[in-house]
Design a protein around this motif. Structure first.
Motif, mmCIF file in Angstrom:
data_model
loop_
_atom_site.group_PDB
_atom_site.id
_atom_site.type_symbol
_atom_site.label_atom_id
_atom_site.label_comp_id
_atom_site.label_asym_id
_atom_site.label_seq_id
_atom_site.Cartn_x
_atom_site.Cartn_y
_atom_site.Cartn_z
ATOM 1 N N UNK A 21 0.823 -1.209 0.000
ATOM 2 C CA UNK A 21 0.000 0.000 0.000
ATOM 3 C C UNK A 21 0.857 1.259 0.000
ATOM 4 N N UNK A 22 1.931 1.252 0.784
ATOM 5 C CA UNK A 22 2.819 2.421 0.809
ATOM 6 C C UNK A 22 3.486 2.624 -0.539
ATOM 7 N N UNK A 23 3.917 1.528 -1.159
ATOM 8 C CA UNK A 23 4.563 1.624 -2.464
ATOM 9 C C UNK A 23 3.568 2.123 -3.502
ATOM 10 N N UNK A 24 2.336 1.592 -3.484
ATOM 11 C CA UNK A 24 1.332 2.024 -4.452
ATOM 12 C C UNK A 24 1.014 3.501 -4.264
ATOM 13 N N UNK A 25 0.955 3.957 -3.009
ATOM 14 C CA UNK A 25 0.676 5.363 -2.754
ATOM 15 C C UNK A 25 1.782 6.234 -3.354
ATOM 16 N N UNK A 26 3.027 5.861 -3.136
ATOM 17 C CA UNK A 26 4.151 6.642 -3.663
ATOM 18 C C UNK A 26 4.159 6.628 -5.188
ATOM 19 N N UNK A 27 3.923 5.479 -5.781
ATOM 20 C CA UNK A 27 3.889 5.391 -7.245
ATOM 21 C C UNK A 27 2.736 6.213 -7.813
ATOM 22 N N UNK A 32 0.691 10.951 -10.718
ATOM 23 C CA UNK A 32 -0.115 12.178 -10.789
ATOM 24 C C UNK A 32 0.759 13.397 -11.022
ATOM 25 N N UNK A 33 1.870 13.487 -10.291
ATOM 26 C CA UNK A 33 2.768 14.642 -10.398
ATOM 27 C C UNK A 33 3.325 14.799 -11.810
ATOM 28 N N UNK A 37 0.816 7.539 -16.958
ATOM 29 C CA UNK A 37 0.070 6.344 -16.576
ATOM 30 C C UNK A 37 1.065 5.219 -16.309
ATOM 31 N N UNK A 38 1.032 4.703 -15.100
ATOM 32 C CA UNK A 38 1.846 3.535 -14.760
ATOM 33 C C UNK A 38 0.894 2.355 -14.667
ATOM 34 N N UNK A 48 -4.712 6.480 -15.045
ATOM 35 C CA UNK A 48 -4.995 5.919 -16.370
ATOM 36 C C UNK A 48 -5.160 6.942 -17.491
ATOM 37 N N UNK A 49 -5.470 8.193 -17.158
ATOM 38 C CA UNK A 49 -5.624 9.217 -18.207
ATOM 39 C C UNK A 49 -4.311 9.899 -18.561
ATOM 40 N N UNK A 50 -3.252 9.546 -17.862
ATOM 41 C CA UNK A 50 -1.951 10.158 -18.126
ATOM 42 C C UNK A 50 -1.321 9.637 -19.405
ATOM 43 N N UNK A 51 -0.278 10.305 -19.795
ATOM 44 C CA UNK A 51 0.451 9.908 -21.008
ATOM 45 C C UNK A 51 1.360 8.720 -20.701
ATOM 46 N N UNK A 52 1.913 8.126 -21.734
ATOM 47 C CA UNK A 52 2.855 7.012 -21.553
ATOM 48 C C UNK A 52 4.174 7.563 -20.984
#
Length: 93
Positions: A21-27, A32-33, A37-38, A48-52
């Motif tokens: 959970x901590x890793x997912x939060x950081x990723x 977002x920053x 999209x990862x 999911x709406x982010x660029x590659x």
């Protein structure tokens, strides 16, 4: 001192879940920053709406991370200094 082989370390499921959970939060925060999209196909997509992502995003992510660590270290040092000065002066006036 020898470090354990992390592939063979047995940890309780709750510890592994908390770490994930901590890793997912950081990723997710970094995705977002950077507006990227990862994703792990069929498992998850962070932002999911982010660029590659591109190779240059690694350097940008490192700069943002270093800046955040410096900020937190400054806040912690300032808090410690304030606590030390109040203790030396006998507490708040």
């Amino acid at each position: 001192m020898t470090l354990p082989d992390l592939a063979t370390v047995q940890a309780p499921w709750s510890v592994l879940q908390a770490g994930a959970l901590l890793l997912a939060w950081a990723l997710g925060a970094m995705a977002l920053r950077l507006d990227i999209c990862l994703r792990k196909p069929g498992v998850y997509a962070l932002q999911p709406r982010g660029r590659a992502p591109e190779a240059a995003d690694v350097e940008t992510a490192l700069r943002h991370t270093q800046s955040a660590v410096r900020w937190w270290m400054t806040m912690l040092a300032g808090g410690w200094l304030g606590w030390a000065l109040m203790g030396a002066a006998g507490g708040p006036a």
